[in-house]
Each structure stands twice: as structure tokens, then as C-alpha cells.
Motif scaffolding. Structure first.
Motif, PDB file in Angstrom:
ATOM      1  N   VAL A  25      16.564  62.108  40.033  1.00  0.00           N
ATOM      2  CA  VAL A  25      17.610  62.058  41.065  1.00  0.00           C
ATOM      3  C   VAL A  25      18.936  61.644  40.443  1.00  0.00           C
ATOM      4  O   VAL A  25      19.991  62.243  40.711  1.00  0.00           O
ATOM      5  CB  VAL A  25      17.213  61.078  42.195  1.00  0.00           C
ATOM      6  CG1 VAL A  25      18.415  60.781  43.097  1.00  0.00           C
ATOM      7  CG2 VAL A  25      16.071  61.646  43.017  1.00  0.00           C
ATOM      8  N   LEU A  26      18.897  60.623  39.584  1.00  0.00           N
ATOM      9  CA  LEU A  26      20.127  60.150  38.944  1.00  0.00           C
ATOM     10  C   LEU A  26      20.719  61.220  38.035  1.00  0.00           C
ATOM     11  O   LEU A  26      21.946  61.421  38.005  1.00  0.00           O
ATOM     12  CB  LEU A  26      19.847  58.878  38.138  1.00  0.00           C
ATOM     13  CG  LEU A  26      19.397  57.643  38.928  1.00  0.00           C
ATOM     14  CD1 LEU A  26      19.232  56.447  37.996  1.00  0.00           C
ATOM     15  CD2 LEU A  26      20.388  57.321  40.034  1.00  0.00           C
ATOM     16  N   ALA A  27      19.867  61.897  37.295  1.00  0.00           N
ATOM     17  CA  ALA A  27      20.355  62.939  36.393  1.00  0.00           C
ATOM     18  C   ALA A  27      21.015  64.068  37.183  1.00  0.00           C
ATOM     19  O   ALA A  27      22.078  64.581  36.798  1.00  0.00           O
ATOM     20  CB  ALA A  27      19.200  63.485  35.559  1.00  0.00           C
ATOM     21  N   ARG A  28      20.411  64.431  38.300  1.00  0.00           N
ATOM     22  CA  ARG A  28      20.950  65.538  39.097  1.00  0.00           C
ATOM     23  C   ARG A  28      22.254  65.162  39.797  1.00  0.00           C
ATOM     24  O   ARG A  28      23.136  66.000  39.978  1.00  0.00           O
ATOM     25  CB  ARG A  28      19.921  65.970  40.143  1.00  0.00           C
ATOM     26  CG  ARG A  28      20.250  67.287  40.833  1.00  0.00           C
ATOM     27  CD  ARG A  28      19.177  67.661  41.848  1.00  0.00           C
ATOM     28  NE  ARG A  28      19.366  69.009  42.350  1.00  0.00           N
ATOM     29  CZ  ARG A  28      20.247  69.346  43.290  1.00  0.00           C
ATOM     30  NH1 ARG A  28      21.026  68.424  43.818  1.00  0.00           N
ATOM     31  NH2 ARG A  28      20.348  70.607  43.682  1.00  0.00           N
ATOM     32  N   SER A  29      22.384  63.882  40.177  1.00  0.00           N
ATOM     33  CA  SER A  29      23.578  63.452  40.910  1.00  0.00           C
ATOM     34  C   SER A  29      24.669  62.893  39.994  1.00  0.00           C
ATOM     35  O   SER A  29      25.740  62.508  40.467  1.00  0.00           O
ATOM     36  CB  SER A  29      23.204  62.407  41.963  1.00  0.00           C
ATOM     37  OG  SER A  29      22.503  61.327  41.384  1.00  0.00           O
ATOM     38  N   GLY A  30      24.397  62.828  38.677  1.00  0.00           N
ATOM     39  CA  GLY A  30      25.425  62.430  37.726  1.00  0.00           C
ATOM     40  C   GLY A  30      25.602  60.937  37.548  1.00  0.00           C
ATOM     41  O   GLY A  30      26.649  60.489  37.068  1.00  0.00           O
ATOM     42  N   PHE A  31      24.581  60.151  37.904  1.00  0.00           N
ATOM     43  CA  PHE A  31      24.654  58.699  37.737  1.00  0.00           C
ATOM     44  C   PHE A  31      24.004  58.265  36.434  1.00  0.00           C
ATOM     45  O   PHE A  31      23.015  58.849  35.992  1.00  0.00           O
ATOM     46  CB  PHE A  31      23.937  57.987  38.889  1.00  0.00           C
ATOM     47  CG  PHE A  31      24.810  57.710  40.078  1.00  0.00           C
ATOM     48  CD1 PHE A  31      25.725  56.674  40.051  1.00  0.00           C
ATOM     49  CD2 PHE A  31      24.709  58.486  41.221  1.00  0.00           C
ATOM     50  CE1 PHE A  31      26.527  56.406  41.140  1.00  0.00           C
ATOM     51  CE2 PHE A  31      25.499  58.232  42.321  1.00  0.00           C
ATOM     52  CZ  PHE A  31      26.414  57.189  42.283  1.00  0.00           C
ATOM     53  N   GLU A  32      24.563  57.208  35.852  1.00  0.00           N
ATOM     54  CA  GLU A  32      23.946  56.571  34.697  1.00  0.00           C
ATOM     55  C   GLU A  32      22.962  55.515  35.185  1.00  0.00           C
ATOM     56  O   GLU A  32      23.265  54.760  36.111  1.00  0.00           O
ATOM     57  CB  GLU A  32      25.019  55.922  33.823  1.00  0.00           C
ATOM     58  CG  GLU A  32      24.491  55.286  32.551  1.00  0.00           C
ATOM     59  CD  GLU A  32      25.596  54.652  31.729  1.00  0.00           C
ATOM     60  OE1 GLU A  32      25.275  53.789  30.880  1.00  0.00           O
ATOM     61  OE2 GLU A  32      26.776  55.005  31.950  1.00  0.00           O
ATOM     62  N   MET A  33      21.790  55.474  34.577  1.00  0.00           N
ATOM     63  CA  MET A  33      20.754  54.529  34.989  1.00  0.00           C
ATOM     64  C   MET A  33      21.293  53.098  34.986  1.00  0.00           C
ATOM     65  O   MET A  33      21.908  52.652  34.025  1.00  0.00           O
ATOM     66  CB  MET A  33      19.550  54.634  34.044  1.00  0.00           C
ATOM     67  CG  MET A  33      18.450  53.612  34.306  1.00  0.00           C
ATOM     68  SD  MET A  33      17.604  53.888  35.870  1.00  0.00           S
ATOM     69  CE  MET A  33      16.583  55.297  35.442  1.00  0.00           C
ATOM     70  N   GLY A  34      21.069  52.391  36.096  1.00  0.00           N
ATOM     71  CA  GLY A  34      21.493  51.003  36.213  1.00  0.00           C
ATOM     72  C   GLY A  34      22.861  50.820  36.839  1.00  0.00           C
ATOM     73  O   GLY A  34      23.227  49.701  37.218  1.00  0.00           O
ATOM     74  N   LYS A  35      23.618  51.903  36.950  1.00  0.00           N
ATOM     75  CA  LYS A  35      24.953  51.792  37.539  1.00  0.00           C
ATOM     76  C   LYS A  35      25.027  52.414  38.934  1.00  0.00           C
ATOM     77  O   LYS A  35      26.100  52.474  39.524  1.00  0.00           O
ATOM     78  CB  LYS A  35      25.991  52.459  36.627  1.00  0.00           C
ATOM     79  CG  LYS A  35      26.158  51.730  35.296  1.00  0.00           C
ATOM     80  CD  LYS A  35      27.305  52.302  34.486  1.00  0.00           C
ATOM     81  CE  LYS A  35      27.514  51.495  33.203  1.00  0.00           C
ATOM     82  NZ  LYS A  35      28.631  52.025  32.385  1.00  0.00           N
ATOM     83  N   GLU A  36      23.877  52.847  39.429  1.00  0.00           N
ATOM     84  CA  GLU A  36      23.866  53.526  40.724  1.00  0.00           C
ATOM     85  C   GLU A  36      23.545  52.586  41.884  1.00  0.00           C
ATOM     86  O   GLU A  36      23.699  52.959  43.046  1.00  0.00           O
ATOM     87  CB  GLU A  36      22.832  54.667  40.701  1.00  0.00           C
ATOM     88  CG  GLU A  36      21.392  54.252  40.989  1.00  0.00           C
ATOM     89  CD  GLU A  36      20.714  53.521  39.827  1.00  0.00           C
ATOM     90  OE1 GLU A  36      19.529  53.164  39.965  1.00  0.00           O
ATOM     91  OE2 GLU A  36      21.359  53.323  38.782  1.00  0.00           O
ATOM     92  N   ASN A  37      23.108  51.357  41.590  1.00  0.00           N
ATOM     93  CA  ASN A  37      22.632  50.481  42.666  1.00  0.00           C
ATOM     94  C   ASN A  37      23.128  49.046  42.505  1.00  0.00           C
ATOM     95  O   ASN A  37      22.378  48.099  42.705  1.00  0.00           O
ATOM     96  CB  ASN A  37      21.105  50.509  42.729  1.00  0.00           C
ATOM     97  CG  ASN A  37      20.455  50.042  41.435  1.00  0.00           C
ATOM     98  OD1 ASN A  37      21.075  50.080  40.372  1.00  0.00           O
ATOM     99  ND2 ASN A  37      19.210  49.597  41.519  1.00  0.00           N
ATOM    100  N   ILE A  38      24.400  48.887  42.139  1.00  0.00           N
ATOM    101  CA  ILE A  38      25.001  47.556  42.050  1.00  0.00           C
ATOM    102  C   ILE A  38      25.288  47.089  43.475  1.00  0.00           C
ATOM    103  O   ILE A  38      26.132  47.662  44.175  1.00  0.00           O
ATOM    104  CB  ILE A  38      26.291  47.590  41.212  1.00  0.00           C
ATOM    105  CG1 ILE A  38      25.994  48.148  39.812  1.00  0.00           C
ATOM    106  CG2 ILE A  38      26.911  46.201  41.119  1.00  0.00           C
ATOM    107  CD1 ILE A  38      27.241  48.416  38.979  1.00  0.00           C
TER     108      ILE A  38
END
Length: 389
Positions: A25-38
Motif C-alpha cells: 500500500v505504501l509503495a503504491r501510494s508513494g509513502f516512505e515506510m515509517g513516515k505515513e503514520n506520524i
């Protein structure tokens, strides 16, 4: 949207589909792991929509179903992390719970996260056959399935009942705000009791004649204006009809004359809506924060006195003139029985002694029944404790 939403989406996905699914999901939406849920970070709405669209595509389920699933999980998750007692004590029935959601949003925004988020608004009416007609207003079109998930899960977990929810109306309109134009969505839900119930009702029981005092009201206008010194009553055109006595200490008498448009005196800080009768009624359960447009009257008097006197006596408090001294009021709007007038029951929005002094006020400016006094004193005690340490 606030980071807590991202974190709760993250929790829902890893529980339902696993860690590998979330990585995709993160790869498809362009998020870096750990920075999507601060949790304390504010993300653009487009980022949140990208996450949900990715979940929808990878799980092969409609976006609306993802949002509804999230609404149900949101209640489950918040109850897990310590909010269960609060949710269970909000109301003895589902209608009261839904009518309290606006104030809960305000508490979360301003007290828990100290933010100024743009949350939705909820208003209930009693329908036929003990049903609820729920009006949902939001500046984020398309999120209404969350409401279905939330209502079903609250009914099940808090009130031990099943409910059936149908959408009976959905409209959008363009609203002109001080910050620009925005789209507002209005969705109407019909909520009925399902098969599983424990004798509870989704609406409060009606009042019997014996519950109402048929005697003469012993409060006259002068008494009321003294008991609620900051209240405001307006007509359908949002023009002044009556005001509390202490407003004259902060606003010129000319502006407080009956017939003055409310918008000429105040600008609305919260909720973010146009200040007119219909919009206020739509957001009637919200906490309203109004700010005086003109400089407070006491400050003007001090400024005039300062021009006349080169020195200020020791008994006076020197108050700097700043734009922050435009008095704010916080309270609730109520529709009066004739449906043609609104009353704003409010207090000065001050939380500390320095703020109190900025407006030329003292604790005696607050009625004894007003909890604002307690809030100011508690904050002062907290500050004193910090200084001692």
C-alpha cells in the motif's frame, strides 16, 4: 487529515491483511515506510485519499467499503487505546451519542491535539417508528461511508443493539468562506432498530406532562440578562434581538442595538461556516467560537485615557494594545421554541489570568455558575506548580 487517522488505517490493514500488504500500500501510494503514520502530524487530504485508494485497489474492494470498514474499526481501535469509558458515558441512547459527536470532535481537536481541524458536524431528528434521521455535514465529500461504520459499531459495542442504516439523501453545494470557496456535502441517514436489542431505545423517552412545570416562569428579561451576561439572541436574519449586560463592557452600545447584523459585530472562528441562520441550525450541535471584530471597548477607553495622561497610576494595569485582544466567546447555539430565533449561550474564551487581564476583565466578570472561573484558576495553579519545580 490528522496522523491518527493514518495510524488507525495502518492498524486496520496489518490486522486484516498483514504487514506485507501494508508495505505494498505504501509503495503504491508513494509513502516512505515509517513516515505515513506520524500521529501528531497533519497530512494533506490527498495523502489520505491515496492510502485508501491503494487499499481499495490492492484488496479489490470498493473505496466506499474501505471507508465503511474503517469507520467500524475506528470505534474498535479508540476503545482499545483508552477511550472506551468516555464513549460509554457520552449518552444513555444512540441519538444523544450522535448529537454529542460535535463536542467530542472539539475536545479532541483543541484539548488533546491542540489543533484547529476541519471536522464534520452531526445533527439528529426523531423520525417515524422510533427511528433517527441523522444529518451529516462535511467539507470532505465522499467520506460518508465512515459514518455508517461508526454508527453500527457504536450501536453494537456501546448500546448492545443492531441498527439498520439507509441513505435517504445526499447533496453538495458550494459555500463561500473567508478563506475561499469550498464544497460542503450533506448526507441524510435513516437509522432504525435491528433485530438484536436488550430493551434499549435509540432515542430518549418522551417527556410526560408531569415532567414539565406548568407554572409561570419567574425570570424576567433583566434577571436573564444578569444570569447570562454574555448571551445573544438573534432573529432569522441573524440580527440582534437581545444581549447580556456584560457585552456592553466590550462592544460599543451602538453596535449592540437591536437590529444590528450579527456578522457586523462578530466573525466566526468555529465551526468554519457562513454566519447565517440556516448554517447555524445545520451545525447546531457544534461548539461555536465568535470573535469581536472591533477593538474591545475597555481597551479603547484605556487608550483614550493614555492619550490624556502621560503617566498611569500604580493602581491601573498597563495593557498593551494588540490584535489578540479582540474578545472571543465560546458556547452553544440553541433554536428557541418559536423556531424563529437563536440564542447563543456563551462565555469569554479565556483560559488564563494574563488573557483575562488583556481584555480588562477580572474573575468577577464571570458568573459563579460559569466553569470558566475554575478553568482559569486551575491553569494558574498548574503554572504555579511548574514555577515551584
Amino acid at each position: 487529515m490528522f496522523g491518527f487517522i493514518h495510524e488507525s488505517i495502518h492498524q486496520m490493514m496489518i490486522r486484516r491483511y498483514g504487514d506485507d500488504f501494508w508495505i505494498n500500500v505504501l509503495a503504491r501510494s508513494g509513502f516512505e515506510m515509517g513516515k505515513e503514520n506520524i500521529v501528531n502530524h497533519y497530512y494533506p487530504d490527498t495523502d489520505t485519499y491515496a492510502l485508501v485508494d491503494s487499499v481499495s485497489a490492492l484488496a479489490k474492494i470498493p473505496r466506499e467499503q474501505v471507508w465503511e470498514m474503517y469507520g467500524a474499526f475506528l470505534i474498535e481501535y479508540t476503545m482499545e487505546i483508552g477511550w472506551d469509558e468516555l464513549l460509554r458515558t457520552m449518552s444513555p441512547n444512540l441519538k444523544g451519542f450522535l448529537d454529542s459527536l460535535d463536542s467530542l470532535h472539539y475536545f479532541i481537536d483543541h484539548v488533546v491535539y491542540k489543533a484547529n481541524l476541519r471536522g464534520p458536524s452531526f445533527r439528529c431528528e426523531e423520525g417515524e417508528d422510533n427511528s433517527i434521521i441523522l444529518h451529516y455535514f462535511t467539507g470532505r465529500p465522499g467520506l460518508y461511508p465512515i459514518v455508517k461504520g461508526v454508527v453500527r459499531e457504536v450501536a453494537r459495542r456501546v448500546f448492545n443493539m443492531d441498527v439498520n442504516i439507509t441513505i435517504t439523501g445526499r447533496t453538495q453545494r458550494s459555500v463561500q468562506m473567508s478563506t475561499g470557496e469550498r464544497i460542503e456535502e450533506h448526507v441524510i441517514f435513516n437509522i432504525k432498530m435491528g433485530s438484536k436489542q436488550d430493551g434499549s431505545s435509540i432515542i430518549p423517552p418522551p417527556l410526560s406532562p408531569s415532567d414539565l412545570d406548568s407554572g409561570v416562569l419567574r425570570v424576567n428579561q433583566q434577571d436573564f440578562c444578569a444570569a447570562f451576561p454574555y448571551h445573544i439572541i438573534v432573529d432569522r436574519e441573524c440580527k440582534l434581538v437581545q444581549v447580556g449586560k456584560d457585552l456592553y463592557n466590550h462592544i460599543s452600545r451602538e453596535l449592540l442595538e437591536p437590529g444590528t447584523p450579527l456578522i457586523r459585530i462578530f466573525e466566526i472562528n468555529r465551526p468554519q461556516i457562513p454566519l447565517d441562520f440556516d448554517n447555524i441550525c445545520n451545525f447546531i450541535n457544534a461548539v461555536f467560537v465568535l470573535q469581536v471584530r472591533n477593538m474591545p471597548l475597555d481597551i479603547k477607553k484605556q487608550a483614550q485615557q493614555g492619550h490624556r495622561n502621560s503617566e498611569t497610576s500604580d493602581s491601573n494595569i498597563n495593557v498593551p494594545l494588540t490584535s489578540g485582544q479582540h474578545l472571543k466567546l465560546k458556547g452553544q447555539m440553541m433554536i428557541l421554541d418559536d423556531k424563529k430565533h437563536l440564542i447563543y449561550l456563551c462565555s469569554p474564551y479565556v483560559t488564563s489570568i494574563p488573557e483575562l487581564l488583556q481584555f480588562g476583565m477580572r474573575l468577577s466578570s464571570m458568573p459563579l455558575h460559569d466553569s470558566t472561573r475554575d478553568l482559569i484558576l486551575l491553569n494558574q495553579q498548574r503554572l504555579s506548580d511548574v514555577e515551584v519545580k
